[in-house]
Scaffold this motif. Sequence first.
Motif, PDB file in Angstrom:
ATOM      1  N   LEU A  29       7.874   3.561  -1.759  1.00  0.00           N
ATOM      2  CA  LEU A  29       7.422   2.272  -1.207  1.00  0.00           C
ATOM      3  C   LEU A  29       6.894   2.669   0.290  1.00  0.00           C
ATOM      4  O   LEU A  29       6.298   1.743   0.964  1.00  0.00           O
ATOM      5  CB  LEU A  29       8.458   1.233  -1.199  1.00  0.00           C
ATOM      6  N   ASP A  30       6.711   3.844   0.491  1.00  0.00           N
ATOM      7  CA  ASP A  30       6.402   4.379   1.753  1.00  0.00           C
ATOM      8  C   ASP A  30       4.859   4.489   1.756  1.00  0.00           C
ATOM      9  O   ASP A  30       3.968   4.637   0.865  1.00  0.00           O
ATOM     10  CB  ASP A  30       6.883   5.797   2.088  1.00  0.00           C
ATOM     11  N   PRO A  31       4.032   4.182   3.088  1.00  0.00           N
ATOM     12  CA  PRO A  31       2.756   4.417   3.262  1.00  0.00           C
ATOM     13  C   PRO A  31       2.343   6.002   2.846  1.00  0.00           C
ATOM     14  O   PRO A  31       3.311   6.832   2.837  1.00  0.00           O
ATOM     15  CB  PRO A  31       2.251   3.891   4.574  1.00  0.00           C
ATOM     16  N   GLN A  72      13.339   5.358  -1.787  1.00  0.00           N
ATOM     17  CA  GLN A  72      12.599   4.642  -0.607  1.00  0.00           C
ATOM     18  C   GLN A  72      11.062   5.371  -0.459  1.00  0.00           C
ATOM     19  O   GLN A  72      10.121   4.590  -0.331  1.00  0.00           O
ATOM     20  CB  GLN A  72      13.428   4.778   0.614  1.00  0.00           C
ATOM     21  N   TRP A  73      11.071   6.609  -1.010  1.00  0.00           N
ATOM     22  CA  TRP A  73       9.683   7.181  -0.772  1.00  0.00           C
ATOM     23  C   TRP A  73       8.556   6.464  -1.553  1.00  0.00           C
ATOM     24  O   TRP A  73       7.427   6.516  -1.070  1.00  0.00           O
ATOM     25  CB  TRP A  73       9.747   8.634  -0.948  1.00  0.00           C
ATOM     26  N   PRO A 124       6.701  10.579   3.912  1.00  0.00           N
ATOM     27  CA  PRO A 124       7.574   9.597   3.353  1.00  0.00           C
ATOM     28  C   PRO A 124       9.020  10.006   3.537  1.00  0.00           C
ATOM     29  O   PRO A 124       9.386  11.315   3.662  1.00  0.00           O
ATOM     30  CB  PRO A 124       6.988   9.738   1.706  1.00  0.00           C
ATOM     31  N   HIS A 143       0.816  -1.244   0.034  1.00  0.00           N
ATOM     32  CA  HIS A 143       0.021  -0.016   0.074  1.00  0.00           C
ATOM     33  C   HIS A 143       0.872   1.356  -0.037  1.00  0.00           C
ATOM     34  O   HIS A 143       0.989   1.939   1.028  1.00  0.00           O
ATOM     35  CB  HIS A 143      -1.077   0.032   1.417  1.00  0.00           C
ATOM     36  N   SER A 144       1.473   1.632  -1.262  1.00  0.00           N
ATOM     37  CA  SER A 144       2.529   2.520  -1.116  1.00  0.00           C
ATOM     38  C   SER A 144       2.105   3.575  -2.211  1.00  0.00           C
ATOM     39  O   SER A 144       1.391   3.503  -3.047  1.00  0.00           O
ATOM     40  CB  SER A 144       3.721   1.729  -1.622  1.00  0.00           C
ATOM     41  N   THR A 200       2.163   2.257  -5.681  1.00  0.00           N
ATOM     42  CA  THR A 200       1.035   1.576  -6.126  1.00  0.00           C
ATOM     43  C   THR A 200      -0.386   2.559  -6.332  1.00  0.00           C
ATOM     44  O   THR A 200      -0.919   2.622  -7.435  1.00  0.00           O
ATOM     45  CB  THR A 200       0.576   0.685  -4.782  1.00  0.00           C
TER      46      THR A 200
END
Length: 295
Positions: A239-241, A236-237, A222, A132-133, A136
């Motif tokens: 894949l962050d919520p 990395q941001w 993020p 849930h990123s 996505t």
Amino acid sequence: MMSRQLREGLFAVAGLLTMLVALFALGALLAGLAMDGWDRLSWRFFASYPSRFPEQAGILAAWVGTVLVMVVTAFAAVPLGLAAAVYLEEYAPTHWLTDLIDINVANLAGVPSIVYGLMALGLFVYRFGLGHSVLTAGLTLALLILPMVIIATREAIRSVPDGVREAAYALGATKWQTVKDHVVPYSMGGILTGIILALSRAIGETAPLITVGALSFIAFLPHPPWQAEFPFVSFQWLLDPFTVLPMQMFNWVSRPQEEFHRNAAGAGLVLMAMTLAMNALAIYVRARFRKRIRW
């Protein structure tokens, strides 16, 4: 029999009345939001995280998440949509397969957004494991606006007269040189207008983001897209919520306290301002490119 002038006059009056009704509805919506949420707009409101205390709650995580999701959406949808439109309009042969693709692209533009959310849940979240990123969410909205980008780009390319292509071929230009140096630059005004309008629709979408797991309460940002060590750029941001402005508004209006409803109205004003600004930019871009074109 009704004369042609009379029918055209009635059509013009009906169109004018429809436009006035739409403008009145938009004005009433903005006035209602302004009366409820104008006093909530402050620097603290923009720079604060959500809170269980309405006077301390803000939209920092929501507007940052909205910007990041829009960046991913634009980077995913625009190149793919442009390439598909140029191929279909300039290179693809005319046969049953091309007609089938045309029909499906037109139909996909009218599919409800929740269907894209359900498809993205199965494809990006469960099949590809993206979670849930932000990535996505951006890819989900990219799928949503991709048919709109393709259709708008094709319409803009069709507006370029065939004489421009024939003149380029007469001077010895190749197919690619004609498309790159003449067709695409002359249609860029319509292309950019379609892209901006598609993004302005995506920025207000809520249903597909609920499906792919947007959080309604998030009190952190993020990861930054940069870092101190080599290579200095971080993804990395992706894949962050995340959360977005429509989700934050949904969370606030579902609470019983009146103060949270005022916060939702303030966030609605911010969202409307962003949408109207993007539409104004589309109008400006279209007018600017039209002035530069002399057939």
